[in-house]
Design an enzyme around this catalytic site. Structure first.
Site, PDB file in Angstrom:
ATOM      1  N   TYR A  92     -18.387 -33.942  17.369  1.00 46.01           N
ATOM      2  CA  TYR A  92     -18.665 -34.331  18.513  1.00 46.01           C
ATOM      3  C   TYR A  92     -20.378 -34.309  19.230  1.00 46.01           C
ATOM      4  O   TYR A  92     -20.683 -34.122  19.872  1.00 46.01           O
ATOM      5  CB  TYR A  92     -17.852 -34.546  19.441  1.00 46.01           C
TER       6      TYR A  92
ATOM      7  N   TYR B 295      -3.527 -33.024  22.446  1.00 51.44           N
ATOM      8  CA  TYR B 295      -4.138 -33.337  21.450  1.00 51.44           C
ATOM      9  C   TYR B 295      -3.941 -33.005  20.337  1.00 51.44           C
ATOM     10  O   TYR B 295      -3.477 -31.912  19.686  1.00 51.44           O
ATOM     11  CB  TYR B 295      -5.762 -32.171  21.596  1.00 51.44           C
TER      12      TYR B 295
ATOM     13  N   ASP C 239       3.552 -30.478  16.929  1.00 50.72           N
ATOM     14  CA  ASP C 239       1.895 -30.112  16.429  1.00 50.72           C
ATOM     15  C   ASP C 239       1.844 -28.583  16.781  1.00 50.72           C
ATOM     16  O   ASP C 239       1.647 -28.098  17.697  1.00 50.72           O
ATOM     17  CB  ASP C 239       1.506 -30.791  17.198  1.00 50.72           C
TER      18      ASP C 239
ATOM     19  N   LYS D  91      -5.347 -25.351  10.763  1.00 49.98           N
ATOM     20  CA  LYS D  91      -6.411 -24.788  10.811  1.00 49.98           C
ATOM     21  C   LYS D  91      -5.297 -23.327  10.477  1.00 49.98           C
ATOM     22  O   LYS D  91      -6.434 -22.671   9.612  1.00 49.98           O
ATOM     23  CB  LYS D  91      -5.801 -24.306  11.895  1.00 49.98           C
TER      24      LYS D  91
HETATM   25  C1  PLP Z   1      -6.892 -28.816  15.229  1.00 45.03           C
HETATM   26  C2  PLP Z   1      -5.579 -29.692  16.166  1.00 45.03           C
HETATM   27  C3  PLP Z   1      -5.577 -31.567  15.174  1.00 45.03           C
HETATM   28  C4  PLP Z   1      -6.202 -31.857  14.585  1.00 45.03           C
HETATM   29  O1  PLP Z   1      -6.590 -30.572  12.905  1.00 45.03           O
HETATM   30  P1  PLP Z   1      -7.901 -30.648  12.373  1.00 45.03           P
HETATM   31  O2  PLP Z   1      -7.358 -30.659  11.233  1.00 45.03           O
HETATM   32  O3  PLP Z   1      -8.954 -30.494  12.713  1.00 45.03           O
HETATM   33  O4  PLP Z   1      -7.925 -32.225  11.663  1.00 45.03           O
HETATM   34  C5  PLP Z   1      -4.630 -30.944  15.236  1.00 45.03           C
HETATM   35  N1  PLP Z   1      -3.464 -30.867  16.360  1.00 45.03           N
HETATM   36  C6  PLP Z   1      -3.235 -29.808  17.139  1.00 45.03           C
HETATM   37  C7  PLP Z   1      -2.671 -28.992  17.828  1.00 45.03           C
HETATM   38  C8  PLP Z   1      -5.090 -29.062  16.770  1.00 45.03           C
HETATM   39  O5  PLP Z   1      -4.874 -28.436  17.356  1.00 45.03           O
END
Ligand code: PLP
Length: 440
Positions: free
Chosen positions: A32, A160, A261, A290
């Site tokens: 970004y 997100y 997620d 992550k």
């Molecule tokens: C960071 C994140 C993503 C995206 O993961 P990337 O490895 O950056 O593509 C998706 N969902 C959540 C909740 C995240 O924190």
């Protein structure tokens, strides 16, 4: 070389910047960022324990875990060894028609550790891709049930889920700037961000709007996607596990899949191994990323239930329609296995709960500071929400002067330190936050 000169040469190297930052500014995108007016970036030479070492020799305590990833800190011998040993066997082989021990082992671990109904594992290459995979799973599932019209998702404001198109379409429309990509984004539905805080009950009125959206659109809805309990990049909010229980019940009542997620929350960050455990619920589809490799390299996973997997495979395609080139990368899987073993063999719960109480206690003085709207902590996440957006560069620089690396954004200045952060290092980190934010 004259040995007498080595010291001099070495000093020169640490005192003079050798990285070509001018090239970086001209040619290299950062997350970004602008290439017309690039923000300052700090050259990191190496990282060790919880410290990032800048090229000029300064050491910074890392309060970000490199965006939720580096649970065990940096340059971790167990993870390095796992990578080296795997590299000597094979770094990568295609996953189409082939399989290998690191992927089988990792899938076993994930099936075992995640809520019981999640039995099937898709190994993807990044968080966003694992979200794409989750969305495709939900769509293919309903197609195979003869319900192709069930193709929209319901997401939460402040959510997100990643930067690729499918994932982006489920991010908060305002902060995700959906209008920029309007013609390419599926118009999904958005419910208000959960209102009750982590320690509050969730009543009927708190899910009234969500219920209305579901009831009005149930014929088109495939799934609800959300970040359980902790909304990360979209606002750093912690919400009531009871809300999550109600969402699970609504999904059951109205025949929707639930996608959780846990890319940010997975592997202990919220105080439970997975945030869904706070509510004792299981999603139909779960995404992880992550911290999966302890921050060593990119890897993600999407798990689903037998029902979802079997549904997909009985559909028109007969297969799940996804297969990235680096799927199940052995090197990443081997490091993930080592990271999970390292996590589970140590006292991670005690560490996280000690970090939580320390964050709570040491950030508390900011509650009364000018310009501070809220201070909150859950697990190894501490958040200071300001009343107005902070000057990121100014705050970042002031924190760096105090030996701390944080990456504020908008109104939020937050820390999610590695679990191995010592009491003393954490005190330096919170002290810097209090000092800088208390005197803005
Ligand atoms: C960071 C994140 C993503 C995206 O993961 P990337 O490895 O950056 O593509 C998706 N969902 C959540 C909740 C995240 O924190």
């Amino acid at each position: 070389m004259n040995p007498g000169q080595t010291g001099v040469t070495h000093q020169k190297q640490t005192a003079v910047q050798t990285m070509d930052l001018a090239f970086d500014r001209q040619h290299v995108w950062h997350p970004y960022s602008s290439l017309i007016d690039p923000p300052p970036v700090y050259p990191v030479a190496r990282a060790e324990g919880v410290r990032l070492y800048l090229e000029d020799g300064r050491a910074l305590i890392d309060g970000m875990s490199s965006w939720w990833c580096a649970l065990h800190g940096y340059n971790v011998p167990q993870l390095n060894r796992a990578a080296q040993q795997q590299m000597e066997k094979m770094s990568h082989v295609m996953f189409g028609g082939l399989t290998h021990e690191p992927a089988i082992e990792l899938s076993k671990k994930l099936v075992e550790l995640t809520p019981a109904p999640l039995q099937r594992v898709f190994l993807a290459d990044s968080g966003s891709v694992s979200v794409e995979v989750a969305i495709k799973m939900a769509l293919q599932y309903w197609q195979s049930q003869g319900r192709p019209e069930k193709s929209r998702l319901l997401a939460l404001r402040n959510g997100y889920h990643g930067d690729t198109f499918g994932a982006m379409a489920t991010c908060d429309p305002v902060t995700g700037m959906h209008h920029l990509f309007a013609s390419h984004l599926t118009p999904h539905l958005f419910a208000p961000a959960p209102r009750p805080a982590f320690d509050q009950p969730c009543g009927d009125e708190d899910v009234a709007e969500l219920r209305r959206l579901i009831e009005d659109n149930r014929e088109q809805l495939a799934a609800i996607i959300l970040e359980p309990v902790v909304q990360g990049a979209g606002g750093m909010r912690f919400y009531s596990p009871q809300y999550l229980q109600r969402v699970r019940a609504l999904c059951d009542e109205h025949d929707l899949l639930l996608i959780a997620d846990e890319i940010a929350t997975g592997f202990g960050r919220s105080g439970k191994l997975f945030a869904c455990e706070h509510a004792a619920i299981s999603p139909d589809i779960l995404t992880l990323g992550k911290a999966l490799t302890g921050g060593t390299m990119t890897l993600a996973a999407t798990l689903c239930t037998d029902k979802v997997a079997e549904g997909i495979c009985r559909g028109e395609a007969g297969v799940f329609m996804h297969g990235p080139t680096f799927m199940g990368n052995p090197l990443a899987c081997a490091v993930a296995n080592a990271s999970i073993e390292l996590l589970l063999s140590g006292p991670w719960q005690e560490r996280v709960s000690r970090i939580e109480s320390q964050l709570r206690q040491e950030l508390a003085p900011l509650r009364d500071a000018d310009g501070v709207a809220d201070v909150r902590a859950l697990g190894a996440i501490g958040v200071v929400e300001m009343q107005a957006p902070v000057n990121m560069m100014q705050v970042q620089e002031a924190l760096i002067e105090r030996g701390v690396w944080l990456r504020p954004f908008g109104k939020l200045v937050y820390a999610m330190p590695p679990f191995v952060t010592s009491e003393q290092d954490l005190r330096q980190l919170t002290g810097a936050m209090v000092d800088v934010l208390g005197n803005l």
